[in-house]
Design a protein around this motif. Structure first.
Motif, PDB file in Angstrom:
ATOM      1  N   THR A  75       0.843  -1.078   0.075  1.00 17.00           N
ATOM      2  CA  THR A  75      -0.083   0.122  -0.120  1.00 17.00           C
ATOM      3  C   THR A  75       0.758   1.326  -0.046  1.00 17.00           C
ATOM      4  N   THR A  76       2.188   1.092  -0.018  1.00 16.03           N
ATOM      5  CA  THR A  76       3.095   2.306  -0.210  1.00 16.03           C
ATOM      6  C   THR A  76       3.625   2.455  -1.788  1.00 16.03           C
ATOM      7  N   SER A  77       3.574   3.485  -2.235  1.00 14.61           N
ATOM      8  CA  SER A  77       4.128   3.635  -3.667  1.00 14.61           C
ATOM      9  C   SER A  77       5.594   4.141  -3.449  1.00 14.61           C
ATOM     10  N   GLY A  78       6.233   3.901  -4.652  1.00 11.78           N
ATOM     11  CA  GLY A  78       7.653   4.280  -4.740  1.00 11.78           C
ATOM     12  C   GLY A  78       8.734   3.129  -4.418  1.00 11.78           C
ATOM     13  N   LEU A  79       8.100   1.734  -4.313  1.00 11.96           N
ATOM     14  CA  LEU A  79       9.117   0.919  -3.790  1.00 11.96           C
ATOM     15  C   LEU A  79       9.414  -0.244  -4.939  1.00 11.96           C
ATOM     16  N   HIS A  80       8.983   0.073  -6.105  1.00 11.20           N
ATOM     17  CA  HIS A  80       9.448  -0.529  -7.482  1.00 11.20           C
ATOM     18  C   HIS A  80      11.063  -1.323  -7.261  1.00 11.20           C
ATOM     19  N   GLY A  81      10.876  -2.424  -7.331  1.00 11.37           N
ATOM     20  CA  GLY A  81      12.294  -3.278  -7.534  1.00 11.37           C
ATOM     21  C   GLY A  81      12.993  -3.440  -6.138  1.00 11.37           C
ATOM     22  N   LYS A  82      12.546  -3.084  -5.222  1.00 15.95           N
ATOM     23  CA  LYS A  82      13.193  -3.134  -3.891  1.00 15.95           C
ATOM     24  C   LYS A  82      12.678  -4.635  -3.350  1.00 15.95           C
ATOM     25  N   ASN A  83      13.873  -5.090  -2.425  1.00 15.06           N
ATOM     26  CA  ASN A  83      13.377  -6.411  -1.790  1.00 15.06           C
ATOM     27  C   ASN A  83      13.950  -6.245  -0.287  1.00 15.06           C
ATOM     28  N   TYR A  84      13.093  -6.178   0.645  1.00 15.71           N
ATOM     29  CA  TYR A  84      13.323  -5.953   2.001  1.00 15.71           C
ATOM     30  C   TYR A  84      13.718  -7.020   2.824  1.00 15.71           C
ATOM     31  N   LEU A  85      14.876  -7.235   3.542  1.00 15.91           N
ATOM     32  CA  LEU A  85      15.236  -8.179   4.497  1.00 15.91           C
ATOM     33  C   LEU A  85      14.001  -7.815   5.882  1.00 15.91           C
ATOM     34  N   LEU A  86      13.461  -8.856   6.246  1.00 15.95           N
ATOM     35  CA  LEU A  86      12.411  -8.580   7.419  1.00 15.95           C
ATOM     36  C   LEU A  86      13.067  -9.407   8.587  1.00 15.95           C
ATOM     37  N   SER A  87      13.648  -8.540   9.795  1.00 14.74           N
ATOM     38  CA  SER A  87      14.405  -9.420  10.786  1.00 14.74           C
ATOM     39  C   SER A  87      14.428  -8.756  12.123  1.00 14.74           C
ATOM     40  N   SER A  88      14.193  -9.258  12.997  1.00 16.18           N
ATOM     41  CA  SER A  88      14.351  -8.691  14.427  1.00 16.18           C
ATOM     42  C   SER A  88      15.756  -9.005  14.938  1.00 16.18           C
ATOM     43  N   GLU A  89      15.701  -9.812  15.928  1.00 16.91           N
ATOM     44  CA  GLU A  89      16.996 -10.100  16.886  1.00 16.91           C
ATOM     45  C   GLU A  89      17.512 -11.498  16.445  1.00 16.91           C
ATOM     46  N   THR A  90      18.721 -11.703  16.939  1.00 19.76           N
ATOM     47  CA  THR A  90      19.244 -13.132  16.688  1.00 19.76           C
ATOM     48  C   THR A  90      19.806 -13.760  18.030  1.00 19.76           C
ATOM     49  N   TYR A  91      19.553 -14.941  18.294  1.00 24.07           N
ATOM     50  CA  TYR A  91      19.871 -15.787  19.535  1.00 24.07           C
ATOM     51  C   TYR A  91      20.321 -16.987  19.129  1.00 24.07           C
ATOM     52  N   PRO A  92      21.151 -17.408  19.752  1.00 22.80           N
ATOM     53  CA  PRO A  92      21.717 -19.062  19.641  1.00 22.80           C
ATOM     54  C   PRO A  92      20.484 -19.883  19.834  1.00 22.80           C
ATOM     55  N   VAL A  93      20.565 -20.964  19.005  1.00 26.52           N
ATOM     56  CA  VAL A  93      19.324 -22.007  18.941  1.00 26.52           C
ATOM     57  C   VAL A  93      19.011 -22.494  20.480  1.00 26.52           C
ATOM     58  N   SER A  94      20.102 -22.480  21.354  1.00 26.64           N
ATOM     59  CA  SER A  94      19.817 -22.896  22.692  1.00 26.64           C
ATOM     60  C   SER A  94      19.107 -21.835  23.390  1.00 26.64           C
ATOM     61  N   ASP A  95      18.899 -20.723  23.181  1.00 25.22           N
ATOM     62  CA  ASP A  95      18.179 -19.459  23.808  1.00 25.22           C
ATOM     63  C   ASP A  95      16.808 -19.739  23.170  1.00 25.22           C
ATOM     64  N   VAL A  96      16.879 -20.119  21.747  1.00 25.14           N
ATOM     65  CA  VAL A  96      15.167 -19.883  21.301  1.00 25.14           C
ATOM     66  C   VAL A  96      14.784 -21.167  21.906  1.00 25.14           C
ATOM     67  N   SER A  97      15.413 -22.320  22.030  1.00 26.81           N
ATOM     68  CA  SER A  97      14.656 -23.391  22.950  1.00 26.81           C
ATOM     69  C   SER A  97      14.024 -23.165  24.557  1.00 26.81           C
ATOM     70  N   LEU A  98      15.112 -22.264  25.324  1.00 21.76           N
ATOM     71  CA  LEU A  98      14.565 -21.742  26.332  1.00 21.76           C
ATOM     72  C   LEU A  98      13.302 -20.801  26.228  1.00 21.76           C
ATOM     73  N   MET A  99      13.347 -19.766  25.369  1.00 20.88           N
ATOM     74  CA  MET A  99      12.330 -18.921  25.222  1.00 20.88           C
ATOM     75  C   MET A  99      10.969 -19.639  24.622  1.00 20.88           C
ATOM     76  N   LEU A 100      11.120 -20.647  23.934  1.00 18.65           N
ATOM     77  CA  LEU A 100       9.803 -21.275  23.487  1.00 18.65           C
ATOM     78  C   LEU A 100       9.047 -21.996  24.775  1.00 18.65           C
ATOM     79  N   ASN A 101       9.977 -22.238  25.681  1.00 24.47           N
ATOM     80  CA  ASN A 101       9.537 -22.884  27.010  1.00 24.47           C
ATOM     81  C   ASN A 101       9.292 -21.964  27.963  1.00 24.47           C
ATOM     82  N   HIS A 102       9.103 -20.559  27.572  1.00 26.27           N
ATOM     83  CA  HIS A 102       8.794 -19.363  28.363  1.00 26.27           C
ATOM     84  C   HIS A 102      10.038 -19.087  29.665  1.00 26.27           C
ATOM     85  N   GLN A 103      11.083 -19.494  28.995  1.00 29.40           N
ATOM     86  CA  GLN A 103      12.415 -19.353  30.181  1.00 29.40           C
ATOM     87  C   GLN A 103      13.176 -18.232  29.574  1.00 29.40           C
TER      88      GLN A 103
END
Length: 310
Positions: A249-277
């Protein structure tokens, strides 16, 4: 009321995209590969404004059906390529539907009478097929953004290679068609996580979260994540949908490709957070999101918030 066509609008990401456009008052057409399998899209009728929702059967390999699907659309979102890690026949299950499907779609949009904007849901693999491992010449702590050179390796997973080649096909199409009457842009999310809107059991995205939560390794590819405690760049599925809406819905973006990313964690931390730790490490930013912040006005959710919702 404008009409938007969402190819793949019943999947993990697609359901959130469908939800967003319905909430914003659009007439939404969603394609499904098999209209008889209502269990794969029935959840969409629980969304707000679902009276404005239409479900249409579509195989992207069928050019005539594609032409018909997009004929009354002002906006088209293409997110109908398969996300599969366990495959028996990469050519048939990944390369053909991803690459040939994209080529077919590009043929269809050239003569579409009403289209104003096309958005491709690509992947971080369109930039780096080694993800979540670093591209050539970089380490796991080096940053990567849209100014870096794209990287593909024949040793990468077939899914990643297919997404890279499909994105190249889009870039080539844009370069050859300088007289288009509409805009094309892409979004390339890193690992998309969060709560599913459906109870589908065939979602790779929710399946990976289940594996990481329970530290299950059904194959050597997943085992590698645990063995090397791979840093994983993550983005919230709702943020991806909001980014797609803003790109559409925004004009003027023709040809662009946007990386969509938040933060990075090691997989061990991903496991902890998925278990609400709580994670043991501090978040880092490996894959950049400045372009999405600047052009799309995005502010990405913290990963801990995303994983706690699973």
């Amino acid at each position: 009321m404008k009409t938007i066509g969402i190819i793949g609008g019943a999947g993990f990401i697609g359901s959130y995209v469908t939800k967003k456009f319905l909430e914003e008052g659009f007439n939404v057409k969603v394609s499904v590969t098999d209209i008889k399998k209502s269990e794969k899209y029935q959840h969409l009728f629980n969304l707000t404004n679902s009276d404005n929702l239409n479900i249409n059967p579509l195989q992207v390999e069928n050019l005539e059906a594609l032409n018909d699907f997009i004929s009354d659309c002002e906006i088209v979102i293409h997110g109908g390529t398969p996300f599969q890690l366990d495959v028996d026949d990469p050519q048939k299950e990944l390369f053909d539907p991803t690459i040939k499907g994209t080529e077919n779609f590009l043929k269809a949009i050239v003569d579409a009478p009403l289209i104003e904007k096309v958005v491709f849901i690509a992947s971080v693999a369109a930039w780096n097929t080694n993800f979540p491992l670093p591209s050539y010449g970089k380490t796991v702590t080096d940053t990567f953004d849209e100014t870096d050179k794209k990287f593909i390796s024949q040793e990468s997973h077939p899914y990643a290679q297919a997404k890279f080649i499909a994105n190249q096909t889009v870039d080539d199409f844009i370069a050859k068609h300088s007289d288009l009457n509409f805009e094309i842009c892409s979004v390339s999310p890193v690992m998309v996580m969060g709560k599913s809107l459906s109870n589908r059991e065939d979602s790779t995205s929710t399946g990976i979260q289940f594996l990481f939560k329970n530290k299950i390794a059904p194959n050597p590819f997943i085992q590698m994540f645990y063995d090397e405690d791979v840093p994983m760049a993550i983005v919230d599925v709702d943020d991806v949908a909001n980014s797609i809406y803003k790109a559409a819905t925004t004009s003027g973006l023709h040809g662009k490709n946007y990386l969509l990313s938040s933060e990075t964690y090691p997989v061990s931390d991903v496991s902890l957070m998925l278990n609400h730790q709580a994670p043991k490490n501090k978040a880092t930013i490996i894959y950049g999101n400045r372009m999405a912040q600047k052009d799309l006005g995005m502010k990405f959710k913290p990963v801990q918030e995303t994983l706690n919702s699973y």
